[in-house]
Design an enzyme around this catalytic site. Sequence first.
Site, PDB file in Angstrom:
ATOM      1  N   LYS A 265      12.089  -3.359   4.739  1.00 26.12           N
ATOM      2  CA  LYS A 265      12.589  -2.183   3.956  1.00 26.12           C
ATOM      3  C   LYS A 265      13.331  -2.308   2.976  1.00 26.12           C
ATOM      4  O   LYS A 265      13.945  -3.544   2.768  1.00 26.12           O
ATOM      5  CB  LYS A 265      13.330  -1.479   5.234  1.00 26.12           C
ATOM      6  CG  LYS A 265      12.605  -0.826   6.502  1.00 26.12           C
ATOM      7  CD  LYS A 265      13.836  -0.354   7.514  1.00 26.12           C
ATOM      8  CE  LYS A 265      13.274   0.493   8.604  1.00 26.12           C
ATOM      9  NZ  LYS A 265      12.362   1.635   8.460  1.00 26.12           N
ATOM     10  N   ARG A 339       5.406   3.470  16.956  1.00 19.98           N
ATOM     11  CA  ARG A 339       4.299   4.031  17.753  1.00 19.98           C
ATOM     12  C   ARG A 339       3.301   2.974  18.399  1.00 19.98           C
ATOM     13  O   ARG A 339       2.803   3.118  19.186  1.00 19.98           O
ATOM     14  CB  ARG A 339       3.315   4.774  16.572  1.00 19.98           C
ATOM     15  CG  ARG A 339       2.823   3.803  15.774  1.00 19.98           C
ATOM     16  CD  ARG A 339       2.410   4.456  14.359  1.00 19.98           C
ATOM     17  NE  ARG A 339       3.502   4.981  13.377  1.00 19.98           N
ATOM     18  CZ  ARG A 339       3.458   5.599  12.584  1.00 19.98           C
ATOM     19  NH1 ARG A 339       2.272   5.987  11.939  1.00 19.98           N
ATOM     20  NH2 ARG A 339       4.492   6.024  11.764  1.00 19.98           N
TER      21      ARG A 339
END
Length: 488
Positions: A265, A339
């Site tokens: 990130k 996920r």
Amino acid sequence: MTAIQTAALTPALISFDLETLATVPGRIALFVEGEVPRSLAARRLDRLSRGMLSKAMGSEAWGKVKPGEALELAHLPGLVAEAVQLIRLPKKATSDETRKAGASVTRARGKADILVLAEGVARLEDLFLGLMLRAYDFTTYKTGEQTVKGAVNVSVPEGEAALEAARAVAEGVIFTRDLVNEPANVLTTMEFAERLTGLRDLGVHVEVLDEEELERLGMRLLLGVGVGSECPSKVVVMTWKGSDAEPFALVGKGVCFDTGGISIKPAGGMEEMTMDMGGAGVVAGVMKTLALRKAKAHVVGLVGLVENMPDGRATRPGDIIRSMKGDTVEVINTDAEGRLVLADVLWYAQERFKPTGIINLATLTGAIIVALGSEHAGVFSNDDALCGAFLKAAAAESEGAWRMPMGPAYDEKLKSRLADMMNVGGREGGAITAAQFIKRFIKEGQAWVHLDIAGVTLGKGDTGLAPKGATGWGVRSLNRLVADLLER
């Protein structure tokens, strides 16, 4: 290192003689309906202050005060109290208005003790909940001299049952807030699991599955997320069996810190990724509330605890991993890791428990924040009845939730040249394609709701019932859903 956990403020219930109002020190909080002092307490305060209450309630300033909000009157004549807090509360106030009224009291809380005159308040449980939730303040790591807050004494007849009901919910919300507010060097996967084992003291059955067991079960998606971290991945299973019914399952994503892995990130805002375990935090808070109130329901809460870090062993973009279900996933972006965690834990929950319904929570996508901001969580579902029941519960608790679309057309974006699917589907409809990915790990006929709580987990400012920081969103709604759906 185990930080001291914040306990919910529990107000003291007292019997109070209005004849002694003039000599009460500290602060007085009073709930009034309109523009004229009508209650016994209001009329008494008006007489003691030589009509200053009537004057204040007839003022332009009071006219702008909305239900649940307050007007501060400092150093009224005839009173020892340093301030009287007038809080507008209609006789038929809603739950939300009553909670806001309680929060108004503790938002202004300082060193002085507070006398809360609550006779005549219809929704006492909501009043107490507002008092307790807004009293929260996470100061564990403040090293300077801390201000000792005053006591909160509530004058109300027979409020014990309402107070205990509110305390059970408040303790669950605050447990969640504490977990979300903790820094990642403290709330490691090991520490998180250890705190959850503490729920055994309340009657929750807690199992901790370690990496060896997860490997045996085939949870390679989950293990692939945490392989670059020194913190071992874990799955914690919490069971509250308050009835002999078939279980209902809650599943939470618990990424204790998320750098994005190899798909790292940007630095700006990365410190907030300590909140990426928010879904697991909510599941933990709900389980605590159910145990505290001895819920007559069978609920199992499962959380996958991992840390997503870059390392020589970390999963790379382009790697292909086989899930517990058996499907293969091409990892296009290692920052879409939540996920992957959910996929294996959801499959395990269905295989082992065969739940009547299943709800998963995750701080999953930035896309849901773009779509809904910080006012609503995204709700995705394959079952109208379960989804409707959750949305009804969330509305009753004033926790924003909005149903988002799903459909097979979005599956096209997840097609992989090399594997059964990719873990991302591009920027367009990012929250929806994430939900479509998770849906592939939900069995045919299994009622399921996915909650993307990325926008509602960490408040940028005061949210009414919480100061800036962790909100505890979802504990109240899911607790109500359990009561509405499983305890009737």
